[in-house]
Design an enzyme around this catalytic site. Structure first.
Site, PDB file in Angstrom:
ATOM      1  N   HIS A 267       0.849  -1.191   0.000  1.00 27.68           N
ATOM      2  CA  HIS A 267       0.000   0.000   0.000  1.00 27.68           C
ATOM      3  C   HIS A 267       0.888   1.245   0.000  1.00 27.68           C
ATOM      4  O   HIS A 267       1.475   1.586  -1.013  1.00 27.68           O
ATOM      5  CB  HIS A 267      -0.920  -0.057   1.229  1.00 27.68           C
ATOM      6  CG  HIS A 267      -2.028   0.948   1.226  1.00 27.68           C
ATOM      7  ND1 HIS A 267      -2.306   1.768   0.158  1.00 27.68           N
ATOM      8  CD2 HIS A 267      -2.958   1.282   2.185  1.00 27.68           C
ATOM      9  CE1 HIS A 267      -3.345   2.534   0.445  1.00 27.68           C
ATOM     10  NE2 HIS A 267      -3.749   2.265   1.664  1.00 27.68           N
ATOM     11  N   HIS A 308      -0.618  -0.170 -12.188  1.00 17.76           N
ATOM     12  CA  HIS A 308      -1.421   0.112 -11.001  1.00 17.76           C
ATOM     13  C   HIS A 308      -2.628  -0.811 -10.989  1.00 17.76           C
ATOM     14  O   HIS A 308      -3.195  -1.125 -12.043  1.00 17.76           O
ATOM     15  CB  HIS A 308      -1.899   1.578 -11.021  1.00 17.76           C
ATOM     16  CG  HIS A 308      -2.411   2.062  -9.707  1.00 17.76           C
ATOM     17  ND1 HIS A 308      -3.694   1.808  -9.282  1.00 17.76           N
ATOM     18  CD2 HIS A 308      -1.814   2.786  -8.724  1.00 17.76           C
ATOM     19  CE1 HIS A 308      -3.875   2.366  -8.090  1.00 17.76           C
ATOM     20  NE2 HIS A 308      -2.759   2.967  -7.725  1.00 17.76           N
ATOM     21  N   ASP A 365       3.838   6.494  -7.565  1.00 12.81           N
ATOM     22  CA  ASP A 365       4.833   6.057  -6.587  1.00 12.81           C
ATOM     23  C   ASP A 365       6.249   6.127  -7.145  1.00 12.81           C
ATOM     24  O   ASP A 365       7.200   6.390  -6.408  1.00 12.81           O
ATOM     25  CB  ASP A 365       4.533   4.628  -6.127  1.00 12.81           C
ATOM     26  CG  ASP A 365       3.218   4.537  -5.374  1.00 12.81           C
ATOM     27  OD1 ASP A 365       2.989   5.381  -4.492  1.00 12.81           O
ATOM     28  OD2 ASP A 365       2.421   3.641  -5.681  1.00 12.81           O
TER      29      ASP A 365
END
Length: 430
Positions: A267, A308, A365
């Protein structure tokens, strides 16, 4: 929301159940299945709740196929271009963009409640110097209930809003204190003359013995990252906040639980994993080798920061942050080979048909990890920064849930696969 009716019939018994088909403003229609156990005697099975709507919400909408992210109906692209983090937080909490006066009042409340109780300083001293900042965050945030117990009437809307403001105000101060404790420096007090992101950088990097000037580009980059990370629908940490909140637990316990969920490497720890991956690759000349490993189904190596689970084509947040990533790298002028490696890896992956055909593009990210490192934020603090940004989303969902009169304590069911009924045998007969 509109409602239609579907009929589900058990072909074995002939029994039927009338199910509501709910159509929201946007997104897939949703079948309300709560009548199935009573009518047919069955539960539904959905591991990880990947296809189950756990609640009704009007905060955030995601269309993963089209790369759409909306906060209260506003495209993330427009908010990233025109808004700031506090205005976005207000929008998430209240449902509408603030007027000039509303924004002034909200930002004043946040600025004036950034201080933490002096007793918390001794709380930090209870942690070992090398404790992970996320472990400290969980403990300290949970402890806030001991300081503000007089304002924890969960049936008082004013108390709920005060708690929401306290969390958004105080978490940056707590986060910076976690960092200062880990490097043995004194905790820096917040300043009311700085904006939200400037204050975070000031508390993290200034020292009492000399003046510190916040880089406007660093504050801009942090502000953008915080807007992009503010909310993301019913993800694991937000769902955790809602589940804990459904018990009537205080908001500080709920947010502490959300921080715990966010800490997981699947996460919020993903941007930290990007830097670990780059460290493993080591140098530009090894990129072809590692791209080959990523394509090999039998090889455990994974290309972190690409693709993703929700966004099937592209991550709209990555598109927005990429430009700022390059601006930060240019301003810092660092000669760290990891930055060159990151940019060359991005270039190589985007030119490789394997990754292009599978739409494994860099996600938010990938770039956020590079930006944080360029700003001098250590890897151990990456997920903490994520938690700061996500706090506004967490409290928005918590407030929404607490205001829903139909809310009941969360209680998922299970498909039991253990031993059937059996009798206890004494030890000598086993």
């Amino acid at each position: 929301m509109s409602t239609e009716t579907l009929t589900l019939t058990d072909n074995t018994t002939g029994n039927s159940s009338e199910l509501n088909l709910l159509r929201g403003t946007l997104g897939n229609p949703t079948i309300e299945v709560k009548g199935i156990p009573g009518d047919l005697g069955y539960f539904t099975h959905d591991p990880s709740f990947g296809t189950t709507a756990s609640c009704e919400s009007d905060i955030t909408f995601i269309d993963g196929d089209k790369g759409v992210l909306l906060y209260r109906g506003y495209p993330i692209e427009q908010l990233a271009e025109n808004s700031d983090y506090l205005e976005t937080a207000y929008l998430l909490i209240h449902g509408e963009l603030p007027t000039g006066q509303e924004y002034k009042e909200f930002s004043t409340i946040i600025r004036r409640h950034t201080m933490i109780n002096e007793s918390l300083k001794s709380f930090f001293n209870g942690f070992n110097y090398n404790a992970h900042p996320m472990s400290m965050m969980m403990g300290v945030v949970g402890s806030l209930a001991a300081f503000y117990h007089e304002g924890l009437n969960m049936n008082d809307r004013e108390h709920l809003m005060i708690s929401a403001h306290r969390l958004i105000s105080k978490l940056p101060t707590i986060a910076a204190a976690c960092y200062k404790h880990s490097i043995g420096e004194p905790i820096v007090y917040p300043r009311n003359d700085l904006d939200y992101c400037e204050n975070i950088l000031h508390m993290m990097f200034s020292v009492p013995c000399e003046e510190y000037k916040v880089s406007p580009l660093a504050a801009k980059a942090l502000n953008l990252l915080f807007i992009l990370h503010a909310d993301h629908e019913q993800n694991a940490s937000t769902s955790t906040v809602r589940l804990v909140g459904s018990t009537g637990a205080n908001p500080f316990a709920c947010i502490s639980a959300g921080i715990a969920a966010l800490w997981g490497p699947a996460h919020g720890g993903a941007n930290e994993a990007v830097l670990e991956m780059l460290a493993e690759i080591g140098s530009v000349d090894k990129i072809p080798k590692y791209l080959a490993k990523a394509k090999d189904k039998d090889d455990p190596f994974k290309l972190m920061g690409f693709g993703h689970r929700v966004y099937k084509n592209f991550d709209p947040r990555a598109t927005l942050i990429r430009k700022v990533c390059y601006e930060v790298l240019e301003e810092t002028g660092t000669d760290d080979p990891m930055f060159e490696l990151a940019m060359k890896l991005e270039e190589a992956a985007l030119a490789d048909s394997y990754f292009v055909e599978r739409k494994l593009y860099p996600n938010v990210d990938f770039y956020s990890g590079v930006i944080y490192k360029a700003l001098g934020i250590p890897t151990s603090m990456f997920t903490v920064m994520f938690a700061l940004a996500r706090t506004s989303g967490w409290v928005s969902h918590w407030l929404e849930m607490m205001g829903d009169t139909s809310t009941r304590i969360g209680r998922p069911r299970q498909l039991y696969t253990g031993a059937p009924l059996r009798d206890y045998l004494s030890m000598e007969k086993r």
